[in-house]
Design a protein around this motif. Structure first.
Motif, PDB file in Angstrom:
ATOM      1  N   ARG A 133       0.816  -1.216   0.000  1.00  0.00           N
ATOM      2  CA  ARG A 133       0.000   0.000   0.000  1.00  0.00           C
ATOM      3  C   ARG A 133       0.852   1.270   0.000  1.00  0.00           C
TER       4      ARG A 133
ATOM      5  N   HIS B  34      -7.428  -2.617   0.804  1.00  0.00           N
ATOM      6  CA  HIS B  34      -7.343  -1.204   0.450  1.00  0.00           C
ATOM      7  C   HIS B  34      -7.647  -1.061  -1.030  1.00  0.00           C
ATOM      8  N   ASP B  35      -7.679   0.163  -1.494  1.00  0.00           N
ATOM      9  CA  ASP B  35      -8.297   0.403  -2.791  1.00  0.00           C
ATOM     10  C   ASP B  35      -7.414   1.085  -3.830  1.00  0.00           C
TER      11      ASP B  35
ATOM     12  N   ARG C 221      -2.941  -5.233  -5.386  1.00  0.00           N
ATOM     13  CA  ARG C 221      -2.939  -4.619  -4.053  1.00  0.00           C
ATOM     14  C   ARG C 221      -1.657  -4.934  -3.272  1.00  0.00           C
TER      15      ARG C 221
END
Ligand code: YCP
Ligand code: CO
Length: 280
Positions: free
Chosen positions: A48, A60-61, A90
């Motif tokens: 991330r 998470h995105d 990701r």
């Protein structure tokens, strides 16, 4: 969603060897070492934050960011760029399993708010490296890309002197495996591995349960390790070890060991809190 091979990558052998040599001297993380039976390790290539010490996963995105280690293995980075949808990526990690080690039979994503779509690309392996899923055993071959249904009980082990090295890549869980993989060759031949394991027997079971005579806090972790590896050699479900462990603690009659085993089964197969680590 079933575990399956998605395609094959044709490696540049020289560049592969170069990056494997870099990895051999790289610093791996101790994240998830509570899942290890022996020397099982991981390290982040993309995550991330792009920081090397962000070594555990959350949902998470955003597209995963390369870590310093990723920049030191340019061929692996290129494989990620060439063969996967980096937008949906990701995390990308190296998983290394050394001689006579395995990951404890477990289910993934129990501590997360959602699942990933998890792929493996095999960078270094040999015929003594195995994956298991419930009562099945199979081998992921060099250069193969697999989708792994990590929601069902599974394990992986290495029983050769050379470590098994996989790239493990997590994608947004809503994506279909076939959609995030690209530019691969059709796998040749059948990938069904002949199951050469010994039949599980009553004698073997009684031998395992005989450990009830000696099991204690002091040797508990070693016994867990012994039980975790048995299913690689006998035709038995990878989850069976938790039933054996419960029965041998019951025979021992030690409430603390019974309680510890209930916690173990809960953590690896049923439920985990976010960030929870198992000490045993
Ligand atoms: C994960 N779970 O889901 C880790 C991988 C085993 C435990 C290793 O990222
Ligand atoms: Co897993």
């Amino acid at each position: 969603m079933t575990t399956r091979i998605l395609g094959m990558v044709e490696f540049d052998r020289r560049r592969l060897e170069t990056d494997l040599a870099t990895l051999a001297n790289a610093k791996f993380s101790t994240a998830y070492s509570d899942f290890a039976c022996g020397k099982w390790e991981s390290c982040m290539l993309r995550n991330r934050s792009g920081m090397q010490d962000e070594d555990t996963v959350v949902i998470h995105d955003a597209p995963a960011v390369a870590t310093p280690l990723c920049r030191s293995v340019p061929y692996f980075n290129e494989l990620l760029e060439t063969h996967f949808d980096t937008n949906a990526m990701r995390y990308a990690r190296i998983i290394r399993i050394s001689e006579n080690a395995c990951i404890i039979p477990h289910r993934d994503y129990l501590e997360l708010d959602a699942k990933f779509a998890r792929m493996h690309l095999v960078l270094d392996t040999n015929e003594r490296c195995m994956n298991t899923e419930k009562d099945r055993i199979y081998h992921m071959g060099l250069g193969e890309i697999w989708f792994l249904n990590a929601s069902v009980p599974h394990s992986a082990g290495c029983f050769s002197s050379t470590p098994r090295v996989h790239l493990m890549v997590d994608f947004q869980g809503t994506r279909l495996p076939e959609e995030v993989v690209r530019k691969t060759e059709q796998p040749l031949g059948s990938n069904s591995m002949v199951d050469t394991r010994e039949e599980w027997s009553n004698e073997a079971l009684e031998c395992v349960l005989g450990l009830s005579e000696i099991i204690s806090e002091a040797n508990y972790r070693e016994i867990v390790s012994i039980l975790a590896k048995l299913h690689f050699f006998y035709k038995v479900d990878c989850q069976a070890m938790y039933g054996w462990l419960k029965e041998l603690c019951r025979r021992r009659g030690d409430p603390a060991l019974i309680e510890k085993t209930d916690r173990l089964e809960r953590f690896y197969l049923i439920d985990r809190a976010a960030g929870e680590v198992m000490a045993y």
